[in-house]
Design an enzyme around this catalytic site. Structure first.
Site, PDB file in Angstrom:
ATOM      1  N   CYS A  87      15.445 -11.719 -18.433  1.00  0.00           N
ATOM      2  CA  CYS A  87      15.068 -13.129 -18.618  1.00  0.00           C
ATOM      3  C   CYS A  87      14.084 -13.573 -17.531  1.00  0.00           C
ATOM      4  O   CYS A  87      12.949 -13.134 -17.521  1.00  0.00           O
ATOM      5  CB  CYS A  87      16.320 -13.995 -18.655  1.00  0.00           C
ATOM      6  SG  CYS A  87      16.005 -15.644 -19.306  1.00  0.00           S
ATOM      7  N   HIS A 204      20.093 -11.404 -22.613  1.00  0.00           N
ATOM      8  CA  HIS A 204      21.004 -11.218 -21.481  1.00  0.00           C
ATOM      9  C   HIS A 204      22.062 -10.150 -21.764  1.00  0.00           C
ATOM     10  O   HIS A 204      23.159 -10.480 -22.208  1.00  0.00           O
ATOM     11  CB  HIS A 204      21.711 -12.541 -21.165  1.00  0.00           C
ATOM     12  CG  HIS A 204      20.809 -13.533 -20.515  1.00  0.00           C
ATOM     13  ND1 HIS A 204      20.585 -13.545 -19.157  1.00  0.00           N
ATOM     14  CD2 HIS A 204      20.070 -14.531 -21.036  1.00  0.00           C
ATOM     15  CE1 HIS A 204      19.743 -14.524 -18.864  1.00  0.00           C
ATOM     16  NE2 HIS A 204      19.406 -15.136 -19.976  1.00  0.00           N
ATOM     17  N   GLU A 206      23.873  -8.677 -19.697  1.00  0.00           N
ATOM     18  CA  GLU A 206      25.039  -8.868 -18.814  1.00  0.00           C
ATOM     19  C   GLU A 206      26.051  -9.845 -19.418  1.00  0.00           C
ATOM     20  O   GLU A 206      27.198  -9.880 -19.015  1.00  0.00           O
ATOM     21  CB  GLU A 206      24.588  -9.326 -17.419  1.00  0.00           C
ATOM     22  CG  GLU A 206      24.229 -10.797 -17.269  1.00  0.00           C
ATOM     23  CD  GLU A 206      22.837 -11.147 -17.797  1.00  0.00           C
ATOM     24  OE1 GLU A 206      22.233 -10.313 -18.495  1.00  0.00           O
ATOM     25  OE2 GLU A 206      22.375 -12.273 -17.534  1.00  0.00           O
TER      26      GLU A 206
END
Lengths: 240, 98
Positions: A87, A204, A206
């Site tokens: 990002c 994302h 994560e």
């Protein structure tokens, strides 16, 4: 034993998520490093996390790209170490010229936060080696400036070098206009450098690495981190 | 003894906008939903951009413009892949500093 740095900028806000996934899920030694304190290339890999470095002033990533930490990251990239930008981290890598192109404001002029599908278009990179070609990964996006842009004639070069790694796709894996959330050129969601060891992506991973935290009960995002760490292990073994 | 120096402060504007091939949804929206709906059909396009106004201490307008142009390239004030960058002198001001 691999050791990774998550580089923290003023305004990073996905740094702790990345740190948690690496430490607790992937189980790899990971340090959270304030960008001004990253003065030596002592790590085996680097992650530039998401957020809003320097308030996204001027342009997302434009000011952080001048942080002294980028000098270290650049050295690491040159040495072939894996560098992953997520990002805002992707935007920083683009603004630092470690990745080609530009990441512009979303076509619909809105901040978009939703789950999307990523299609793996190159599974030979250090970040996608544990995936199948064409595999779909369900991960969320959360950004205002995610519209990947490159001069059209350069896209072909990118394609030829296998630098287009991830694309937005529908449930069937087709890269339709409807599946493109932000107006990115050719549904591009993630790209890498010509050497394939620097990758940036807008979504994302994560936030999609622990199934209990996903509305779809999936954890495909962690494949990116698993791939990266496997690459590092292999590199370290090769050096012994 | 106080030394008085005469400095000229030049105002330089930097205009950053998307290149023609990179779509500009903000300009398009202003055009479609404000300008055209307001009846200004003769306005055929709007491009939105970013304006930076810099005050520069320089001997001449040309010098000020050169400094700003150089810094725009050096510091990547614009992304050359997607943006065009225009630099222009808009005024000058004399100040006495001690």
């Amino acid at each position: 034993m691999p050791q990774v740095a998550v580089v923290q900028y003023p305004g990073s806000n996905c740094d702790l998520d990345a740190l948690e996934v690496l430490q607790k899920i992937v189980r790899v030694k990971t340090d959270l490093v304030w960008h001004k304190q990253l003065t030596h290339d002592n790590y085996d890999g680097y992650i530039l996390p998401g957020g809003f470095s320097y308030g996204d002033y001027l342009r997302a990533g434009a000011i952080a790209a001048h942080s002294p930490s980028l000098k270290i990251v650049r050295e690491a990239a040159k040495a072939g170490k894996p560098v992953l930008g997520i990002c805002n981290g992707f935007q920083i890598l683009v603004e630092a010229n470690l990745l080609p192109g530009a990441v512009l404001r979303n076509a619909n002029l809105r901040f978009i936060c939703k789950w999307i599908n990523l299609r793996v278009d190159n599974n030979k990179t250090p970040f996608t080696r544990k995936m199948k070609m064409g595999q779909l990964l369900r991960v969320p996006i959360a950004h205002n400036e995610g519209r990947y842009y490159l001069e059209p004639e350069q896209i072909q070069t990118l394609e030829k070098n296998g630098q287009v790694v991830l694309r937005y796709a529908d449930n069937k894996g087709d890269t339709t206009m409807d599946a493109n959330p932000n107006g990115s050129l050719e549904n591009i969601a993630g790209i890498c450098n010509p050497d394939h060891n620097v990758m940036g992506l807008m979504p994302h991973p994560e936030r999609a690495s622990q199934s209990e935290l996903s509305p779809y009960n999936n954890a495909e995002g962690r494949l990116i981190f698993d791939s990266m760490i496997e690459t590092i292990r292999e590199r370290n073994e090769g050096r012994r | 003894m106080v030394l008085k120096t005469r400095n000229q402060y030049r105002t330089v504007e930097v205009i950053i906008q998307n290149k023609p091939l990179a779509r500009d949804p903000e300009g398009e929206t202003i055009h479609r939903n404000l300008v055209l709906k307001g009846g200004y059909d003769l306005v055929t396009g709007v491009r939105a951009g970013k304006l930076l106004r810099m005050t520069v201490q320089a001997e001449s307008g040309q010098e000020a413009e050169n400094i700003v142009r150089r810094l725009c390239d050096d510091l990547r004030i614009y992304n050359p892949v997607a943006h065009s960058c225009e630099v222009r002198i808009v005024g000058k001001e004399d100040r006495i500093t001690e």
